[in-house]
Design an enzyme around this catalytic site. Structure first.
Site, PDB file in Angstrom:
ATOM      1  N   GLU A  72       9.980  -4.395  19.219  1.00  0.00           N
ATOM      2  CA  GLU A  72      10.431  -4.245  17.653  1.00  0.00           C
ATOM      3  C   GLU A  72      11.459  -3.575  17.145  1.00  0.00           C
ATOM      4  O   GLU A  72      12.454  -3.612  16.824  1.00  0.00           O
ATOM      5  CB  GLU A  72       9.022  -4.286  16.953  1.00  0.00           C
ATOM      6  N   CYS A  87      -4.988  -2.192  15.660  1.00  0.00           N
ATOM      7  CA  CYS A  87      -4.047  -0.991  16.265  1.00  0.00           C
ATOM      8  C   CYS A  87      -4.593   0.099  17.628  1.00  0.00           C
ATOM      9  O   CYS A  87      -5.003   0.590  18.375  1.00  0.00           O
ATOM     10  CB  CYS A  87      -3.045  -0.220  15.483  1.00  0.00           C
ATOM     11  N   LYS A  90       5.630  -3.003  20.267  1.00  0.00           N
ATOM     12  CA  LYS A  90       6.547  -1.848  18.652  1.00  0.00           C
ATOM     13  C   LYS A  90       8.266  -1.462  19.655  1.00  0.00           C
ATOM     14  O   LYS A  90       8.754  -1.732  19.037  1.00  0.00           O
ATOM     15  CB  LYS A  90       5.551  -0.452  19.113  1.00  0.00           C
ATOM     16  N   SER A 103       5.612 -11.826   4.723  1.00  0.00           N
ATOM     17  CA  SER A 103       6.405 -10.644   3.871  1.00  0.00           C
ATOM     18  C   SER A 103       7.707  -9.906   4.371  1.00  0.00           C
ATOM     19  O   SER A 103       8.229 -10.065   5.988  1.00  0.00           O
ATOM     20  CB  SER A 103       5.192  -9.347   4.200  1.00  0.00           C
ATOM     21  N   GLU A 105      18.477  -6.522  14.128  1.00  0.00           N
ATOM     22  CA  GLU A 105      18.446  -6.510  13.087  1.00  0.00           C
ATOM     23  C   GLU A 105      17.668  -5.737  12.145  1.00  0.00           C
ATOM     24  O   GLU A 105      17.449  -5.226  11.144  1.00  0.00           O
ATOM     25  CB  GLU A 105      18.057  -8.054  11.913  1.00  0.00           C
ATOM     26  N   CYS A 133       3.481  -6.522   9.738  1.00  0.00           N
ATOM     27  CA  CYS A 133       3.221  -4.512  10.519  1.00  0.00           C
ATOM     28  C   CYS A 133       3.632  -5.312  11.598  1.00  0.00           C
ATOM     29  O   CYS A 133       3.430  -3.999  12.568  1.00  0.00           O
ATOM     30  CB  CYS A 133       1.583  -4.183   9.625  1.00  0.00           C
ATOM     31  N   GLU A 151       5.772  -7.775  -3.619  1.00  0.00           N
ATOM     32  CA  GLU A 151       6.552  -8.780  -2.437  1.00  0.00           C
ATOM     33  C   GLU A 151       5.299  -9.798  -3.314  1.00  0.00           C
ATOM     34  O   GLU A 151       5.406 -11.394  -3.632  1.00  0.00           O
ATOM     35  CB  GLU A 151       6.919  -9.269  -1.458  1.00  0.00           C
ATOM     36  N   GLU A 165       5.030  -4.548  -0.105  1.00  0.00           N
ATOM     37  CA  GLU A 165       4.677  -5.494   0.701  1.00  0.00           C
ATOM     38  C   GLU A 165       3.608  -5.913  -0.907  1.00  0.00           C
ATOM     39  O   GLU A 165       3.693  -7.642  -0.858  1.00  0.00           O
ATOM     40  CB  GLU A 165       3.755  -5.899   1.527  1.00  0.00           C
TER      41      GLU A 165
END
Length: 456
Positions: free
Chosen positions: A242, A384, A239, A200, A247, A180, A163, A160
């Site tokens: 996710e 978190c 999560k 990102s 993908e 994230c 990037e 990241e």
């Protein structure tokens, strides 16, 4: 159809605490009656789960049999805690079955915030760091490999950070958003898809770890990737969503097969009869287990930003920071802005704590007045450590103190670790040397980066 977050209509009293805390206005219903979730809006952050106070006791004769509810929620039959109306769907039962299956190889990772929350479910002090006990407990449960999400948090910074630098140098799409937090990503896909290019392309640390378990990890262990069951332990209910994204299959199958919350891990440990409080500390396995303080502080709001700046500064200037503690991006409540001088480059950053606070920043970007380069957004109010999958804080007047204890523990561990910058992680450097090649390289792009889709 089962969703990541559900509200048990039989147990809901219509108190609307969940509706009040929902950052996207996804929960509603008639006054005094059970509420519903609008899944076109819901981002699965689980804050409703955290605050819900309507429950079924261990022994109840006024609602559906408890055993049926446990089964429906994917929980173990040994769970004795009250069952609350707002809840996340569990994977504990499936993980237990995998651990007892000799035909599979189980690999597990644990997120940073888990180790400062898990103690609370065993009557220990809030915020107590139990990283070593956690590793030992996972081994006693029978996991074949115990790795660490902190490792891929360090890896995320390498990707990241690179990037961000590339976008700045090549006049790419700015500001760049962190990726994230899966609740934040889902929110952008649903409500602000015109800004998806600002995200990102990096996968989250959870998904990077899953992809590596079934490729690099399998290669090192000489294990058939098809036999690997990849498990993560997260403070986050989103999560689970996710991990189910189609993908997220760069390894050839779901990169992460099953996701446990911190609460579910506590239930597994109790189910196995493990005396958690008296465990001796252990160390995660090497190859995908070493981490630095930068990877660890991903668990608090502002942590991803600070970790990125620690490494970005050295990548750009070739010099070490005079003071590695970048305190002006810490302890964010709402929106925090900071300007960091990186050599000749002035980098402007924004940290957003709590998804409900993102609107002004998004508006600035859309109307062309944004002058910042990098934006961290965490859906949960303190990052978190306050995730929907963490141990519940049952007394509202204690919530602030509990979160403060967890946060203090995160920064204390960072300060005490021998390495505190992601690019100093020797196992990350070995991973690039032996397998990935370089940040943003072909292999990294294939395994560690992703794309986004329009929702809603």
């Amino acid at each position: 159809m089962q969703y990541t977050i559900e509200i048990d209509q039989e147990l809901c009293t219509g108190c609307r605490r969940c509706s009040d805390v929902c950052p996207v206005g996804a929960i509603d219903g008639p006054e005094g009656m059970a509420v519903d979730i609008n899944y076109d809006k819901c981002c699965f952050c689980g804050q409703c789960v955290q605050v819900c106070s309507a429950y079924q006791e261990y022994k109840s004769e006024t609602s559906a049999p408890r055993e049926a509810k446990l089964t429906d929620r994917g929980l173990l039959e040994s769970v004795k805690e009250p069952l609350f109306a707002a809840h996340n769907m569990g994977h504990a039962k499936k993980v237990w079955e995998a651990l007892k299956n000799p035909a599979v190889v189980t690999m597990v990772q644990c997120a940073p915030a888990v180790r400062v929350g898990l103690a609370e479910d065993f009557g220990m002090d809030s915020g107590e760091l139990v990283d070593g006990k956690m590793v030992t407990a996972l081994r006693k449960l029978g996991f074949n490999r115990v790795y660490d999400t902190n490792f891929t948090a360090d890896l995320t910074i390498m990707e990241e950070g690179s990037e961000l630098i590339k976008r700045i140098q090549d006049n790419g799409v700015l500001p760049m958003f962190t990726s994230c937090c899966p609740a934040w990503v889902k929110f952008v896909e649903q409500e602000h898809y015109d800004l998806q290019a600002n995200l990102s392309t990096c996968k989250s640390p959870q998904q990077m770890a899953g992809a590596l378990f079934k490729t690099y990890g399998a290669q090192v262990d000489k294990t058939d990737p098809k036999k690997i069951v990849s498990v993560s332990v997260m403070p986050c209910t989103a999560k689970k969503f996710e991990a189910s994204r189609p993908e997220m299959t760069a390894s050839g199958s779901p990169d992460v097969d099953l996701v446990l919350t911190t609460r579910e891990l506590a239930n597994l440990i109790k189910h196995a009869g493990i005396d958690f409080r008296n465990l001796e500390p252990g160390q995660p396995d090497s190859v995908l287990g070493a981490y630095t303080g930068a990877g660890h502080i991903f668990g608090v709001t502002g942590g991803v930003m600070e970790a990125a700046l620690r490494t970005g500064y050295e990548l750009i200037t070739g010099k070490a920071l005079d003071d590695i503690n970048i305190v002006n991006v810490r302890h964010s409540e709402g929106i925090k802005r900071a300007t960091i001088q990186v050599g000749d480059l002035t980098v402007k950053v924004v940290v957003v704590a709590g998804l409900a606070n993102a609107a002004p920043i998004l508006e600035e970007i859309k109307n062309g007045t944004a002058d910042f380069h990098f934006v961290e957004v965490m859906a949960c109010p303190q990052g978190c450590i306050s995730g929907g999958g963490q141990p519940k804080v049952l007394l509202e007047n204690k919530r602030k103190d509990v979160y403060a204890s967890r946060m203090a523990s995160m920064y204390k561990h960072d300060k005490e670790l021998p390495l505190r910058k992601s690019h100093d992680n020797p196992e990350v450097n070995k991973l690039y040397k032996d397998f990935l090649g370089k940040p943003l390289g072909h292999k990294s792009h294939e395994l560690l980066h992703t794309h986004y889709i329009r929702r809603g």
